[in-house]
Design a protein around this motif. Structure first.
Motif, PDB file in Angstrom:
ATOM      1  N   PRO A 154      12.395 -47.290   1.882  1.00  0.00           N
ATOM      2  CA  PRO A 154      11.902 -46.779   0.116  1.00  0.00           C
ATOM      3  C   PRO A 154      10.706 -48.198   0.523  1.00  0.00           C
ATOM      4  O   PRO A 154      10.264 -48.947   0.626  1.00  0.00           O
ATOM      5  N   PRO A 155       9.991 -47.626  -0.768  1.00  0.00           N
ATOM      6  CA  PRO A 155       8.114 -48.564  -0.826  1.00  0.00           C
ATOM      7  C   PRO A 155       8.619 -49.629  -1.768  1.00  0.00           C
ATOM      8  O   PRO A 155       9.764 -49.731  -1.760  1.00  0.00           O
ATOM      9  N   THR A 156       7.833 -50.418  -1.524  1.00  0.00           N
ATOM     10  CA  THR A 156       8.505 -51.513  -2.298  1.00  0.00           C
ATOM     11  C   THR A 156       7.296 -52.002  -3.267  1.00  0.00           C
ATOM     12  O   THR A 156       6.220 -51.199  -3.516  1.00  0.00           O
ATOM     13  N   LEU A 157       8.247 -52.160  -4.950  1.00  0.00           N
ATOM     14  CA  LEU A 157       7.251 -52.646  -5.350  1.00  0.00           C
ATOM     15  C   LEU A 157       7.525 -54.262  -6.217  1.00  0.00           C
ATOM     16  O   LEU A 157       8.824 -54.879  -6.126  1.00  0.00           O
ATOM     17  N   GLN A 158       7.193 -55.609  -5.880  1.00  0.00           N
ATOM     18  CA  GLN A 158       7.128 -55.950  -6.612  1.00  0.00           C
ATOM     19  C   GLN A 158       6.505 -56.840  -7.149  1.00  0.00           C
ATOM     20  O   GLN A 158       7.482 -58.422  -7.874  1.00  0.00           O
ATOM     21  N   ASN A 159       5.883 -57.087  -8.218  1.00  0.00           N
ATOM     22  CA  ASN A 159       4.931 -57.645  -9.349  1.00  0.00           C
ATOM     23  C   ASN A 159       4.698 -56.005 -10.126  1.00  0.00           C
ATOM     24  O   ASN A 159       3.892 -55.211  -9.481  1.00  0.00           O
ATOM     25  N   PHE A 160       4.929 -56.723 -11.385  1.00  0.00           N
ATOM     26  CA  PHE A 160       4.421 -55.679 -12.745  1.00  0.00           C
ATOM     27  C   PHE A 160       3.178 -55.704 -12.776  1.00  0.00           C
ATOM     28  O   PHE A 160       2.690 -56.979 -12.603  1.00  0.00           O
ATOM     29  N   SER A 161       2.303 -55.871 -13.691  1.00  0.00           N
ATOM     30  CA  SER A 161       0.671 -56.451 -13.713  1.00  0.00           C
ATOM     31  C   SER A 161       0.396 -55.876 -15.466  1.00  0.00           C
ATOM     32  O   SER A 161       1.783 -55.323 -16.312  1.00  0.00           O
ATOM     33  N   ALA A 162      -0.132 -56.934 -15.637  1.00  0.00           N
ATOM     34  CA  ALA A 162      -0.115 -57.598 -16.906  1.00  0.00           C
ATOM     35  C   ALA A 162      -0.207 -56.399 -17.830  1.00  0.00           C
ATOM     36  O   ALA A 162      -2.235 -55.461 -17.880  1.00  0.00           O
ATOM     37  N   ILE A 163      -0.375 -56.177 -19.196  1.00  0.00           N
ATOM     38  CA  ILE A 163      -0.852 -54.890 -19.814  1.00  0.00           C
ATOM     39  C   ILE A 163      -2.291 -55.339 -20.973  1.00  0.00           C
ATOM     40  O   ILE A 163      -2.304 -56.816 -21.028  1.00  0.00           O
ATOM     41  N   THR A 164      -3.178 -54.961 -21.741  1.00  0.00           N
ATOM     42  CA  THR A 164      -3.668 -54.763 -22.640  1.00  0.00           C
ATOM     43  C   THR A 164      -3.793 -54.901 -23.123  1.00  0.00           C
ATOM     44  O   THR A 164      -2.464 -54.678 -24.376  1.00  0.00           O
ATOM     45  N   PHE A 264       5.827 -45.703 -10.562  1.00  0.00           N
ATOM     46  CA  PHE A 264       5.988 -46.151  -9.193  1.00  0.00           C
ATOM     47  C   PHE A 264       7.047 -45.107  -8.434  1.00  0.00           C
ATOM     48  O   PHE A 264       7.450 -44.795  -7.222  1.00  0.00           O
ATOM     49  N   LEU A 265       8.187 -44.777  -9.420  1.00  0.00           N
ATOM     50  CA  LEU A 265       9.056 -44.123  -9.403  1.00  0.00           C
ATOM     51  C   LEU A 265       8.485 -42.796  -9.021  1.00  0.00           C
ATOM     52  O   LEU A 265       8.949 -41.920  -7.950  1.00  0.00           O
ATOM     53  N   ASN A 266       7.614 -42.285  -9.875  1.00  0.00           N
ATOM     54  CA  ASN A 266       6.987 -40.518  -9.025  1.00  0.00           C
ATOM     55  C   ASN A 266       6.163 -40.434  -8.959  1.00  0.00           C
ATOM     56  O   ASN A 266       6.317 -39.400  -8.181  1.00  0.00           O
ATOM     57  N   GLU A 267       5.378 -41.440  -8.461  1.00  0.00           N
ATOM     58  CA  GLU A 267       3.870 -41.054  -7.083  1.00  0.00           C
ATOM     59  C   GLU A 267       5.394 -41.361  -5.808  1.00  0.00           C
ATOM     60  O   GLU A 267       4.811 -41.116  -4.795  1.00  0.00           O
TER      61      GLU A 267
END
Length: 557
Positions: A154-164, A264-267
């Motif tokens: 699977p592809p990886t996701l390591q960090n979330f992005s800060a929200i505005t 991330f899951l959909n992409e």
């Protein structure tokens, strides 16, 4: 940060609106009776005493005028009260109709006050906990079982992005106004004063998702037992279901994570293609349309289909945390602060029972995903990812909606050997579920044969052990399916239920304005008539006769 935020809000609320204790009367009155109506009633009593004392015609006329004024005032206030209920809950019929029914036809008071004690809260907490422990204890696992491996890296996701702040505003704005007793202030106050609290709230959320820590203050749920049906014995604990309530800010934080995780899951096309639960543009209707369409196509080619419906016992509550985290890492590709945050979110949760002013002590939640949460359903779908591959290995079609899984196969009437794959598939699914702490309820597992009657009967001897699950009709996601796919039983039930609600609405019709009556009709009748009506496509007109007749009468009404 959370403790300081909550403490400041509580101090402000205590200063502006200090808590006061009021002693209410046990005498129950109609909720629309206010002080103005009580004053008019006192005037009626005074006029009645004057007339009885004097027996003068003028006093009788005065009494009559007071009675008319009093009755008109009650009628107006009752109409306003019902109108407010309908306006506030027109999108939630689960609240709307019971509330109106309670107002118009008050049932005998259930002695729930006798349950509101601290020992009873503890009893409920132990019952709900032991129920899950008992289900898991019944599961027989293979000690040599190895967890499934994904078919691709699977592809990886390591960090979330800060929200505005704009992102946060949208999350708060579109959230429900429900309040938890753990909230420092009522939710409507928090939403109305968002501009004053947005900065510390944004700091809490961004700090949480960036360092990978879910605040421990958000890990406690308030559970209130709710009777499954109003007519059940309130003294029997098994008649209750636990309703969890979580702090408002915790759900905002979950939504911020949900949006990024779901993107991330959909992409990367990670979610199961035939899992329709809690996904955008997917619903129970789209799932049923796919299943029924496949079955009808098979029937059109002179085949007989076998549809198996599986039922799981408390599936969301028996999930194993270690297996879930392993699946998030190997199947989904989560790592770094993302995996750390989700591990912090899943583990260390607690709950306590609340009954009136009494509560139990905190109890640990060692299994399952948080009920009433935003992320719980998505995590369950990810937990179930390997199941699709297991079913596909047996060349069997399937479709799932959350924990509701259905698989089906179509065979030639004279080629019954294909049914062996159905038996082996059910065995493999049962084995996989047992090793993943999911309890398949065999008593509620059902099988429906679809096709001409003579061909269905000819197929029965070939089913073997599956014969015990055969039913003449089954309920799938709220729709009754029969062996001919005529939907006659479903149409009969829908029209019967619609007539019941129409009669109930007729009782309150004199007190409703036309717009309010329309809202009730749409909430309780039109919504039922429209649910899964895509399945009616292609049915003969005579099968839809009762359905069409009711819609005509509804228009006349």
């Amino acid at each position: 940060m959370v403790a300081g935020f909550n403490s400041n809000l509580k101090e402000i609320l205590d200063e502006v609106a200090p808590l006061k204790t009021k002693h209410s009367s046990r005498i129950k009155t109609s909720p629309w009776i206010n002080e103005s109506i009580r004053e008019k009633k006192r005037q009626c009593r005074a006029a009645e005493r004057a007339w009885r004392k004097s027996k003068l015609e003028v006093n009788r006329i005065i009494l009559k005028e007071h009675i008319i004024t009093y009755n008109n005032a009650i009628r107006t206030e009752r109409k306003n009260y019902l109108s407010k209920i309908i306006t506030d809950h027109h999108n939630n019929r689960r609240v709307l109709f019971p509330t109106i029914e309670k107002v118009l036809n008050p049932a005998p008071v259930c002695d729930m006050l006798s349950l509101a004690t601290t020992p009873k809260c503890e009893e409920f907490a132990e019952f709900f906990t032991n129920k899950i422990l008992a289900i898991r204890a019944e599961i027989i696992r293979d000690p040599n079982y190895l967890q499934d491996a994904p078919s691709r890296e699977p592809p990886t996701l390591q960090n979330f992005s800060a929200i505005t702040e704009d992102d946060l505003y949208k999350l708060v704005k579109h959230s429900k106004r429900s309040t938890c007793s753990l909230d420092p202030i009522p939710t409507f106050l928090m939403k109305n004063n968002f501009n004053y609290i947005s900065t510390p709230l944004l700091q809490i959320i961004n700090t949480s998702i960036l360092i990978g820590v879910f605040p421990s203050a958000f890990k406690t749920a308030v559970v209130k037992p709710l009777l499954k049906k109003p007519n059940l014995d309130y003294n029997t604990l098994n008649n209750y279901r636990p309703i969890s309530n979580l702090p408002f800010i915790s759900k905002i934080l979950e939504k911020a994570v949900f949006i990024q995780l779901n993107q991330f899951l959909n992409e990367n096309d990670i979610l199961e293609k035939f899992q329709s639960g809690f996904r955008a543009n997917h619903s129970t209707e789209t799932a049923l349309t796919k299943i029924v369409n496949d079955l009808r196509l098979s029937t059109a080619t002179n085949k007989v289909s076998a549809l198996v419906l599986l039922d799981l016992s408390a599936a969301f509550d028996t999930i194993d945390h270690n297996i879930l985290l392993h699946r998030l890492k190997t199947w989904v590709g989560l790592s770094g602060h993302v995996l750390k945050w989700l591990e912090s979110y899943i583990t260390g949760r607690q709950f306590y029972i609340s009954l009136g002013d009494h509560i139990s002590k905190n109890h640990d939640v060692p299994f399952g995903v948080a009920q009433g949460s935003c992320l719980g359903p998505l995590l369950f779908s990810l937990y179930m990812l390997p199941l699709g591959n297991i079913i596909k290995k047996h060349n069997i079609d399937f479709h799932s909606y959350a924990d509701d899984t259905q698989f089906y196969i179509s065979v030639e009437p004279n080629k019954t050997t294909s049914l062996q794959s159905l038996t082996s598939c059910l065995s493999a699914v049962t084995h996989w579920m047992s090793n993943n702490f999911l309890k398949l309820n065999e008593n509620k597992t059902e099988l429906l044969l679809i096709g001409p009657k003579d061909k269905r009967e000819a197929l029965l001897p070939s089913l073997g052990n599956l014969n015990q699950y055969v039913r003449e009709q089954v309920t799938s996601l709220g729709v009754i399916l029969d062996s001919d796919l005529s939907l006659k039983p479903h149409i009969h039930k829908v029209t019967k239920t619609a007539y019941f609600h129409l009669r109930n609405i007729a009782k309150v019709h004199p007190f409703l304005t036309k717009p309010d009556a329309e809202k009730l009709v749409h909430a309780f009748i039109t919504s039922r008539l429209d649910y899964c009506n895509a399945l009616f496509t292609g049915l003969p007109k005579n099968q839809l006769k009762n359905y069409s007749l009711f819609k005509t009468r509804l228009q006349d009404y």
